[in-house]
Design a protein around this motif. Structure first.
Motif, mmCIF file in Angstrom:
data_model
loop_
_atom_site.group_PDB
_atom_site.id
_atom_site.type_symbol
_atom_site.label_atom_id
_atom_site.label_comp_id
_atom_site.label_asym_id
_atom_site.label_seq_id
_atom_site.Cartn_x
_atom_site.Cartn_y
_atom_site.Cartn_z
ATOM 1 N N UNK A 112 0.828 -1.210 0.000
ATOM 2 C CA UNK A 112 0.000 0.000 0.000
ATOM 3 C C UNK A 112 0.854 1.249 0.000
ATOM 4 N N UNK A 113 1.872 1.282 -0.862
ATOM 5 C CA UNK A 113 2.757 2.447 -0.926
ATOM 6 C C UNK A 113 1.971 3.698 -1.298
ATOM 7 N N UNK A 114 2.364 4.826 -0.711
ATOM 8 C CA UNK A 114 1.806 6.126 -1.095
ATOM 9 C C UNK A 114 2.596 6.604 -2.306
ATOM 10 N N UNK A 115 2.054 6.376 -3.491
ATOM 11 C CA UNK A 115 2.776 6.710 -4.727
ATOM 12 C C UNK A 115 2.668 8.178 -5.106
ATOM 13 N N UNK A 116 2.114 8.983 -4.233
ATOM 14 C CA UNK A 116 2.109 10.434 -4.446
ATOM 15 C C UNK A 116 3.247 11.082 -3.664
ATOM 16 N N UNK A 117 4.026 10.277 -2.943
ATOM 17 C CA UNK A 117 5.079 10.794 -2.075
ATOM 18 C C UNK A 117 6.432 10.190 -2.433
ATOM 19 N N UNK A 118 7.465 11.025 -2.328
ATOM 20 C CA UNK A 118 8.833 10.554 -2.577
ATOM 21 C C UNK A 118 9.560 10.215 -1.275
ATOM 22 N N UNK A 119 8.864 10.287 -0.149
ATOM 23 C CA UNK A 119 9.510 9.976 1.129
ATOM 24 C C UNK A 119 9.694 8.471 1.285
ATOM 25 N N UNK A 120 10.680 8.097 2.088
ATOM 26 C CA UNK A 120 10.967 6.682 2.341
ATOM 27 C C UNK A 120 9.821 6.054 3.112
ATOM 28 N N UNK A 121 9.367 4.893 2.640
ATOM 29 C CA UNK A 121 8.252 4.183 3.256
ATOM 30 C C UNK A 121 8.713 2.774 3.609
ATOM 31 N N UNK A 122 8.607 2.445 4.901
ATOM 32 C CA UNK A 122 9.034 1.127 5.368
ATOM 33 C C UNK A 122 8.180 0.041 4.723
ATOM 34 N N UNK A 123 8.844 -0.976 4.182
ATOM 35 C CA UNK A 123 8.117 -2.071 3.537
ATOM 36 C C UNK A 123 8.418 -3.443 4.140
ATOM 37 N N UNK A 124 9.551 -3.577 4.828
ATOM 38 C CA UNK A 124 9.895 -4.882 5.396
ATOM 39 C C UNK A 124 10.949 -4.739 6.472
ATOM 40 N N UNK A 125 10.995 -5.746 7.325
ATOM 41 C CA UNK A 125 12.072 -5.903 8.284
ATOM 42 C C UNK A 125 12.795 -7.177 7.867
#
Length: 166
Positions: free
Chosen positions: A55-68
């Motif tokens: 569910x990435x926010x594709x309107x943002x260029x900020x880093x988004x955590x996706x996994x550990x």
């Protein structure tokens, strides 16, 4: 005659059993033999996806955590060779508009930032190495490279992580 044949058969059988397990004068009161085995060097990886992975926010260029990503190796070394690769060459493919994809960069907490997965990326990543199997976890983040004028549609990619000992 019948009794004689039975007696000879019993004596022959007893002699055969004793021949297989005979003790000689040279035998001692002690013996030994070697035992052992081998454990090959290996590393293991466990990835626990966070809620934002699909569910990435594709309107943002900020880093988004996706996994550990957790790593453990049995070599006693504190790092492992970790390779990150993308099924789509470092882009999120648009399922509606062919060729209208979104590039992204990958960050690994306290390890590497701004990795482009247009080709496989190998990094030396912290690893657990104790005998309890305690791993070292690093957060992986995605930074979509968007400008606000992207095509509508669903976008996706698959990132594969392979780990090996140094």
């Amino acid at each position: 005659m019948k009794t004689l044949i039975k007696t000879i058969a019993i004596i022959t059988t007893a002699a055969a059993l004793n021949a297989n397990a005979s003790i000689s004068v040279e035998d001692t009161n002690e013996t030994s033999f070697d035992i052992g085995g081998e454990i090959l060097p290996e590393c293991k990886v466990n990835s626990t996806a966070s809620n934002g992975a699909t569910g990435l926010d594709l309107a943002s260029t900020t880093a988004q955590d996706v996994a550990s990503v957790e790593i453990w190796c049995n070599t006693g070394q504190s790092t492992a060779n970790t390779t990150y690769s993308s099924a789509n060459g470092g882009v999120l493919k648009n399922d509606t508009h062919s060729g209208k994809d979104i590039a992204y960069l990958l960050d690994i907490a306290d390890t590497s930032t701004g990795l482009s997965l247009t080709s496989d990326q190998e990094v030396s990543q912290s690893a657990g190495s104790d005998v309890e199997g305690a791993s070292v976890a690093k957060t992986v983040s995605i930074r979509p490279q968007v400008n606000g004028f992207e095509y509508e549609g669903s976008y996706s990619d698959t990132i594969t992580i392979t780990v090996s000992y140094n």
